[in-house]
Scaffold this motif. Sequence first.
Motif, PDB file in Angstrom:
ATOM      1  N   LEU A   1      66.916  16.770  48.996  1.00  0.00           N
ATOM      2  CA  LEU A   1      65.590  17.262  48.607  1.00  0.00           C
ATOM      3  C   LEU A   1      65.632  17.844  47.200  1.00  0.00           C
ATOM      4  O   LEU A   1      64.735  17.602  46.382  1.00  0.00           O
ATOM      5  CB  LEU A   1      65.124  18.313  49.611  1.00  0.00           C
ATOM      6  N   ILE A   2      66.687  18.598  46.903  1.00  0.00           N
ATOM      7  CA  ILE A   2      66.839  19.189  45.569  1.00  0.00           C
ATOM      8  C   ILE A   2      67.000  18.093  44.517  1.00  0.00           C
ATOM      9  O   ILE A   2      66.358  18.099  43.461  1.00  0.00           O
ATOM     10  CB  ILE A   2      68.047  20.143  45.535  1.00  0.00           C
ATOM     11  N   GLY A   3      67.881  17.131  44.822  1.00  0.00           N
ATOM     12  CA  GLY A   3      68.120  16.040  43.876  1.00  0.00           C
ATOM     13  C   GLY A   3      66.875  15.215  43.612  1.00  0.00           C
ATOM     14  O   GLY A   3      66.577  14.863  42.470  1.00  0.00           O
ATOM     15  N   TYR A   4      66.117  14.937  44.687  1.00  0.00           N
ATOM     16  CA  TYR A   4      64.916  14.126  44.508  1.00  0.00           C
ATOM     17  C   TYR A   4      63.849  14.874  43.716  1.00  0.00           C
ATOM     18  O   TYR A   4      63.098  14.272  42.951  1.00  0.00           O
ATOM     19  CB  TYR A   4      64.360  13.699  45.868  1.00  0.00           C
ATOM     20  N   ALA A   5      63.802  16.197  43.892  1.00  0.00           N
ATOM     21  CA  ALA A   5      62.842  17.003  43.121  1.00  0.00           C
ATOM     22  C   ALA A   5      63.129  16.889  41.623  1.00  0.00           C
ATOM     23  O   ALA A   5      62.208  16.942  40.795  1.00  0.00           O
ATOM     24  CB  ALA A   5      62.914  18.462  43.574  1.00  0.00           C
TER      25      ALA A   5
ATOM     26  N   LEU B   1      58.560  10.382  63.049  1.00  0.00           N
ATOM     27  CA  LEU B   1      59.299  10.392  61.786  1.00  0.00           C
ATOM     28  C   LEU B   1      59.745   8.979  61.425  1.00  0.00           C
ATOM     29  O   LEU B   1      59.718   8.585  60.256  1.00  0.00           O
ATOM     30  CB  LEU B   1      60.502  11.331  61.898  1.00  0.00           C
ATOM     31  N   ALA B   2      60.143   8.220  62.439  1.00  0.00           N
ATOM     32  CA  ALA B   2      60.526   6.818  62.216  1.00  0.00           C
ATOM     33  C   ALA B   2      59.318   6.016  61.747  1.00  0.00           C
ATOM     34  O   ALA B   2      59.427   5.158  60.860  1.00  0.00           O
ATOM     35  CB  ALA B   2      61.102   6.220  63.501  1.00  0.00           C
ATOM     36  N   GLY B   3      58.154   6.301  62.335  1.00  0.00           N
ATOM     37  CA  GLY B   3      56.927   5.617  61.938  1.00  0.00           C
ATOM     38  C   GLY B   3      56.567   5.891  60.486  1.00  0.00           C
ATOM     39  O   GLY B   3      56.101   4.997  59.771  1.00  0.00           O
ATOM     40  N   LYS B   4      56.793   7.110  60.036  1.00  0.00           N
ATOM     41  CA  LYS B   4      56.525   7.457  58.640  1.00  0.00           C
ATOM     42  C   LYS B   4      57.474   6.705  57.701  1.00  0.00           C
ATOM     43  O   LYS B   4      57.083   6.322  56.591  1.00  0.00           O
ATOM     44  CB  LYS B   4      56.669   8.961  58.434  1.00  0.00           C
ATOM     45  N   ALA B   5      58.712   6.501  58.150  1.00  0.00           N
ATOM     46  CA  ALA B   5      59.669   5.751  57.339  1.00  0.00           C
ATOM     47  C   ALA B   5      59.203   4.308  57.174  1.00  0.00           C
ATOM     48  O   ALA B   5      59.279   3.736  56.069  1.00  0.00           O
ATOM     49  CB  ALA B   5      61.049   5.796  57.984  1.00  0.00           C
TER      50      ALA B   5
ATOM     51  N   PHE C   1      59.244  12.593  48.769  1.00  0.00           N
ATOM     52  CA  PHE C   1      59.686  13.988  48.757  1.00  0.00           C
ATOM     53  C   PHE C   1      59.261  14.694  50.048  1.00  0.00           C
ATOM     54  O   PHE C   1      60.060  15.395  50.675  1.00  0.00           O
ATOM     55  CB  PHE C   1      59.101  14.708  47.537  1.00  0.00           C
ATOM     56  N   VAL C   2      58.009  14.493  50.439  1.00  0.00           N
ATOM     57  CA  VAL C   2      57.502  15.106  51.675  1.00  0.00           C
ATOM     58  C   VAL C   2      58.255  14.562  52.880  1.00  0.00           C
ATOM     59  O   VAL C   2      58.582  15.312  53.814  1.00  0.00           O
ATOM     60  CB  VAL C   2      55.988  14.838  51.822  1.00  0.00           C
ATOM     61  N   HIS C   3      58.574  13.263  52.840  1.00  0.00           N
ATOM     62  CA  HIS C   3      59.296  12.650  53.965  1.00  0.00           C
ATOM     63  C   HIS C   3      60.705  13.231  54.097  1.00  0.00           C
ATOM     64  O   HIS C   3      61.172  13.512  55.204  1.00  0.00           O
ATOM     65  CB  HIS C   3      59.366  11.137  53.754  1.00  0.00           C
ATOM     66  N   ILE C   4      61.376  13.414  52.969  1.00  0.00           N
ATOM     67  CA  ILE C   4      62.714  14.024  53.006  1.00  0.00           C
ATOM     68  C   ILE C   4      62.621  15.445  53.553  1.00  0.00           C
ATOM     69  O   ILE C   4      63.459  15.886  54.345  1.00  0.00           O
ATOM     70  CB  ILE C   4      63.358  14.026  51.602  1.00  0.00           C
TER      71      ILE C   4
ATOM     72  N   TYR D   1      64.447  17.097  56.804  1.00  0.00           N
ATOM     73  CA  TYR D   1      65.197  18.362  56.768  1.00  0.00           C
ATOM     74  C   TYR D   1      64.722  19.305  57.866  1.00  0.00           C
ATOM     75  O   TYR D   1      65.531  19.960  58.536  1.00  0.00           O
ATOM     76  CB  TYR D   1      65.023  19.019  55.398  1.00  0.00           C
ATOM     77  N   ARG D   2      63.417  19.363  58.077  1.00  0.00           N
ATOM     78  CA  ARG D   2      62.866  20.281  59.085  1.00  0.00           C
ATOM     79  C   ARG D   2      63.064  19.775  60.507  1.00  0.00           C
ATOM     80  O   ARG D   2      63.345  20.570  61.413  1.00  0.00           O
ATOM     81  CB  ARG D   2      61.370  20.497  58.836  1.00  0.00           C
ATOM     82  N   ARG D   3      62.914  18.466  60.711  1.00  0.00           N
ATOM     83  CA  ARG D   3      62.893  17.945  62.072  1.00  0.00           C
ATOM     84  C   ARG D   3      64.259  17.523  62.583  1.00  0.00           C
ATOM     85  O   ARG D   3      64.585  17.722  63.758  1.00  0.00           O
ATOM     86  CB  ARG D   3      61.952  16.741  62.149  1.00  0.00           C
TER      87      ARG D   3
END
Length: 203
Positions: free
Chosen positions: A7-11, A113-117, A169-172, A176-178
């Motif tokens: 997440l940090i790297g992608y930001a 989450l898989a569906g979002k991917a 970014f939101v997906h990553i 991280y949360r889920r």
Amino acid sequence: MGFGLLLIGYALTFCGAYHGVDIPPAFIAYGVMLAAFYQLGRYGKQLRNAGYFMLALTVIGCFKFVLQLTGLGAQFGLLTIVIVVEACVLFAFYVFFLVGIKELAFEVELPKLAGKAIRNLWIVAFFYGFTLFSNLYVKEMIPSAVFLPAGSVFAVQQMAGYLLRALIFVHIGSCYRRICLEGDEDMPEKPSVLRRNKHKNQQ
């Protein structure tokens, strides 16, 4: 597990440019993400493959930064070639990363989450198709239309790029949360990984 570092790297990929030089340099963002895939690669073949493409992007990012810093990129259109290669490798990275996330999400029983991917995978494909159209249109390699000014098409493509990055970014962040425990990135390894480590310890 690696999602926090990713997440940090992608930001850091949300960079700007100062006198034609990326700030921060792309290879820093790619390097941080590569460190994340050192951990994530243990949780699926596709995530491991995504890590290989991230390694290639880190090398390309270093080369691009040298070209920008020295001004050599203007010679023979070298910088343009490097940017095109970077975009192609980044596309491959997105594909393997999102497929890997889909598989991992199904494994930990997170179908949404898989569906979002899967959704983001289609968006990536659409964006790169539109980017190809945009570049050909701007360079007048396909017939232009009066109601589609080249500048407007390019601006839409740039905005679409930032929207795509925001979605990823939101997906990553969701991963991280889920997938990871709250406040903890030490997700238990897959059984196959545990068995392999146990076998190594017995040798």
